[in-house]
Design a protein around this motif. Structure first.
Motif, PDB file in Angstrom:
ATOM      1  N   UNK A  82     -19.516  18.188 -73.963  1.00  0.00           N
ATOM      2  CA  UNK A  82     -19.646  17.868 -72.546  1.00  0.00           C
ATOM      3  C   UNK A  82     -18.644  18.624 -71.690  1.00  0.00           C
ATOM      4  N   UNK A  83     -17.391  18.763 -72.157  1.00  0.00           N
ATOM      5  CA  UNK A  83     -16.389  19.468 -71.359  1.00  0.00           C
ATOM      6  C   UNK A  83     -16.839  20.890 -71.049  1.00  0.00           C
ATOM      7  N   UNK A  84     -17.417  21.566 -72.027  1.00  0.00           N
ATOM      8  CA  UNK A  84     -17.908  22.923 -71.798  1.00  0.00           C
ATOM      9  C   UNK A  84     -18.963  22.936 -70.697  1.00  0.00           C
ATOM     10  N   UNK A  85     -19.975  22.055 -70.811  1.00  0.00           N
ATOM     11  CA  UNK A  85     -21.066  22.052 -69.841  1.00  0.00           C
ATOM     12  C   UNK A  85     -20.582  21.624 -68.459  1.00  0.00           C
ATOM     13  N   UNK A  86     -19.636  20.700 -68.403  1.00  0.00           N
ATOM     14  CA  UNK A  86     -19.078  20.270 -67.126  1.00  0.00           C
ATOM     15  C   UNK A  86     -18.323  21.420 -66.457  1.00  0.00           C
ATOM     16  N   UNK A  87     -17.435  22.064 -67.199  1.00  0.00           N
ATOM     17  CA  UNK A  87     -16.643  23.142 -66.617  1.00  0.00           C
ATOM     18  C   UNK A  87     -17.508  24.351 -66.258  1.00  0.00           C
ATOM     19  N   UNK A  88     -18.524  24.625 -67.066  1.00  0.00           N
ATOM     20  CA  UNK A  88     -19.432  25.722 -66.757  1.00  0.00           C
ATOM     21  C   UNK A  88     -20.211  25.423 -65.475  1.00  0.00           C
ATOM     22  N   UNK A  89     -20.756  24.214 -65.375  1.00  0.00           N
ATOM     23  CA  UNK A  89     -21.509  23.846 -64.174  1.00  0.00           C
ATOM     24  C   UNK A  89     -20.612  23.875 -62.937  1.00  0.00           C
ATOM     25  N   UNK A  90     -19.373  23.422 -63.090  1.00  0.00           N
ATOM     26  CA  UNK A  90     -18.442  23.403 -61.955  1.00  0.00           C
ATOM     27  C   UNK A  90     -18.083  24.812 -61.498  1.00  0.00           C
TER      28      UNK A  90
ATOM     29  N   UNK B 222     -12.648  18.739 -51.866  1.00  0.00           N
ATOM     30  CA  UNK B 222     -12.011  17.613 -52.555  1.00  0.00           C
ATOM     31  C   UNK B 222     -12.343  17.593 -54.046  1.00  0.00           C
ATOM     32  N   UNK B 223     -13.578  17.929 -54.381  1.00  0.00           N
ATOM     33  CA  UNK B 223     -13.988  17.901 -55.790  1.00  0.00           C
ATOM     34  C   UNK B 223     -13.198  18.893 -56.626  1.00  0.00           C
ATOM     35  N   UNK B 224     -12.929  20.053 -56.055  1.00  0.00           N
ATOM     36  CA  UNK B 224     -12.287  21.124 -56.823  1.00  0.00           C
ATOM     37  C   UNK B 224     -10.832  21.354 -56.434  1.00  0.00           C
ATOM     38  N   UNK B 225     -10.224  20.386 -55.761  1.00  0.00           N
ATOM     39  CA  UNK B 225      -8.838  20.532 -55.304  1.00  0.00           C
ATOM     40  C   UNK B 225      -7.866  20.781 -56.460  1.00  0.00           C
ATOM     41  N   UNK B 226      -8.107  20.177 -57.607  1.00  0.00           N
ATOM     42  CA  UNK B 226      -7.190  20.329 -58.749  1.00  0.00           C
ATOM     43  C   UNK B 226      -7.682  21.351 -59.774  1.00  0.00           C
ATOM     44  N   UNK B 227      -8.703  22.086 -59.421  1.00  0.00           N
ATOM     45  CA  UNK B 227      -9.304  23.022 -60.382  1.00  0.00           C
ATOM     46  C   UNK B 227      -8.476  24.303 -60.507  1.00  0.00           C
ATOM     47  N   UNK B 228      -8.465  24.859 -61.717  1.00  0.00           N
ATOM     48  CA  UNK B 228      -7.858  26.180 -61.878  1.00  0.00           C
ATOM     49  C   UNK B 228      -8.685  27.219 -61.116  1.00  0.00           C
TER      50      UNK B 228
ATOM     51  N   UNK C  23     -20.990  26.271 -59.695  1.00  0.00           N
ATOM     52  CA  UNK C  23     -21.092  25.666 -58.372  1.00  0.00           C
ATOM     53  C   UNK C  23     -20.088  26.313 -57.427  1.00  0.00           C
ATOM     54  N   UNK C  24     -18.875  26.521 -57.891  1.00  0.00           N
ATOM     55  CA  UNK C  24     -17.843  27.137 -57.058  1.00  0.00           C
ATOM     56  C   UNK C  24     -18.208  28.568 -56.679  1.00  0.00           C
ATOM     57  N   UNK C  25     -18.788  29.313 -57.611  1.00  0.00           N
ATOM     58  CA  UNK C  25     -19.226  30.685 -57.309  1.00  0.00           C
ATOM     59  C   UNK C  25     -20.328  30.649 -56.247  1.00  0.00           C
ATOM     60  N   UNK C  26     -21.267  29.727 -56.385  1.00  0.00           N
ATOM     61  CA  UNK C  26     -22.347  29.604 -55.401  1.00  0.00           C
ATOM     62  C   UNK C  26     -21.795  29.233 -54.023  1.00  0.00           C
TER      63      UNK C  26
ATOM     64  N   UNK D 271      -9.957  31.931 -63.979  1.00  0.00           N
ATOM     65  CA  UNK D 271      -9.446  31.194 -65.136  1.00  0.00           C
ATOM     66  C   UNK D 271     -10.549  30.369 -65.797  1.00  0.00           C
ATOM     67  N   UNK D 272     -11.393  29.718 -64.996  1.00  0.00           N
ATOM     68  CA  UNK D 272     -12.471  28.901 -65.552  1.00  0.00           C
ATOM     69  C   UNK D 272     -13.551  29.754 -66.214  1.00  0.00           C
ATOM     70  N   UNK D 273     -13.824  30.915 -65.646  1.00  0.00           N
ATOM     71  CA  UNK D 273     -14.768  31.832 -66.298  1.00  0.00           C
ATOM     72  C   UNK D 273     -14.215  32.236 -67.662  1.00  0.00           C
ATOM     73  N   UNK D 274     -12.931  32.543 -67.706  1.00  0.00           N
ATOM     74  CA  UNK D 274     -12.290  32.892 -68.974  1.00  0.00           C
ATOM     75  C   UNK D 274     -12.352  31.757 -69.977  1.00  0.00           C
TER      76      UNK D 274
END
Length: 152
Positions: A87-95, A57-63, A98-101, A67-70
Motif C-alpha cells: 500500500x505504501x508504494x501505491x499511495x506514494x506513487x499516486x500522491x 495542506x495534503x502535501x505540506x509534509x511531503x518530500x 497527483x503532485x505532478x498533475x 525525491x518521491x519519484x526516486x
C-alpha cells in the motif's frame, strides 16, 4: 459516528437513502414501520464524509517530487519478480503523480498527467476497497496521504 432517524412515506425511502449516501458515509440502515403503519422509520448509522484537503495542506509534509519519484522507482526496481507492491508504494506513487498533475495544471502545461494521476488514485482506491470517490479519486489520495504522513 452518529445516528439519524427519519419518518417518511415508503415511496420516498430510495430517494432519501440516495441523498443521505451522497452527504454521509452510511454504516447501517434499518427500516421499520411506524406504529400506525402508514409511514416508515429509517434508522441510519452514519459518519461525516471527510472534506477534501487542499493540495497544499495534503502535501505540506511531503518530500520533494524528485525525491518521491526516486523512492517509487527504487521501490519498484528492488522488488523481486512476482512480488506485489504494498500500500505504501501505491499511495506514494499516486500522491507524486497527483503532485505532478497539479504542477502541470498550475503552469498551463498540456499533458496526460491528470489522467495518469486519476488512474493511480483508482488503483489505490481499489486496493483500500474504498467507496464514494468515483467523481474525484485524486481527493482520496490527498486525504490518504495526509493521514499517512501524520502517522509517520
Amino acid at each position: 459516528m452518529f445516528d439519524i432517524r427519519i419518518i417518511c412515506d415508503e415511496v420516498d425511502t430510495p430517494e432519501i437513502t440516495k441523498t443521505l449516501a451522497e452527504t454521509f458515509i452510511l454504516r447501517a440502515i434499518r427500516q421499520l414501520p411506524t406504529r400506525n403503519s402508514h409511514k416508515i422509520r429509517l434508522y441510519v448509522a452514519a459518519d461525516q464524509r471527510p472534506q477534501p484537503l487542499t493540495p497544499h495542506n495534503a502535501y505540506a509534509l511531503a518530500p520533494s517530487i524528485v525525491s518521491e519519484i526516486g523512492w517509487t522507482a527504487n521501490a519498484a526496481a528492488s522488488r523481486q519478480f512476482g512480488q506485489q507492491m504494498g500500500r505504501e508504494f501505491w499511495l506514494r506513487k499516486a500522491a507524486v503523480l497527483d503532485r505532478i498533475a497539479l504542477v502541470d495544471g498550475d503552469q498551463g502545461i498540456q499533458s496526460d498527467a491528470a489522467e495518469v494521476a486519476a488512474d493511480a488514485a483508482r488503483r489505490l482506491i481499489d486496493l483500500d476497497r474504498a467507496t464514494g470517490y468515483d467523481s474525484d479519486p485524486r481527493s482520496y489520495v490527498r486525504n490518504a496521504y495526509a493521514d499517512w504522513r501524520r502517522h509517520q
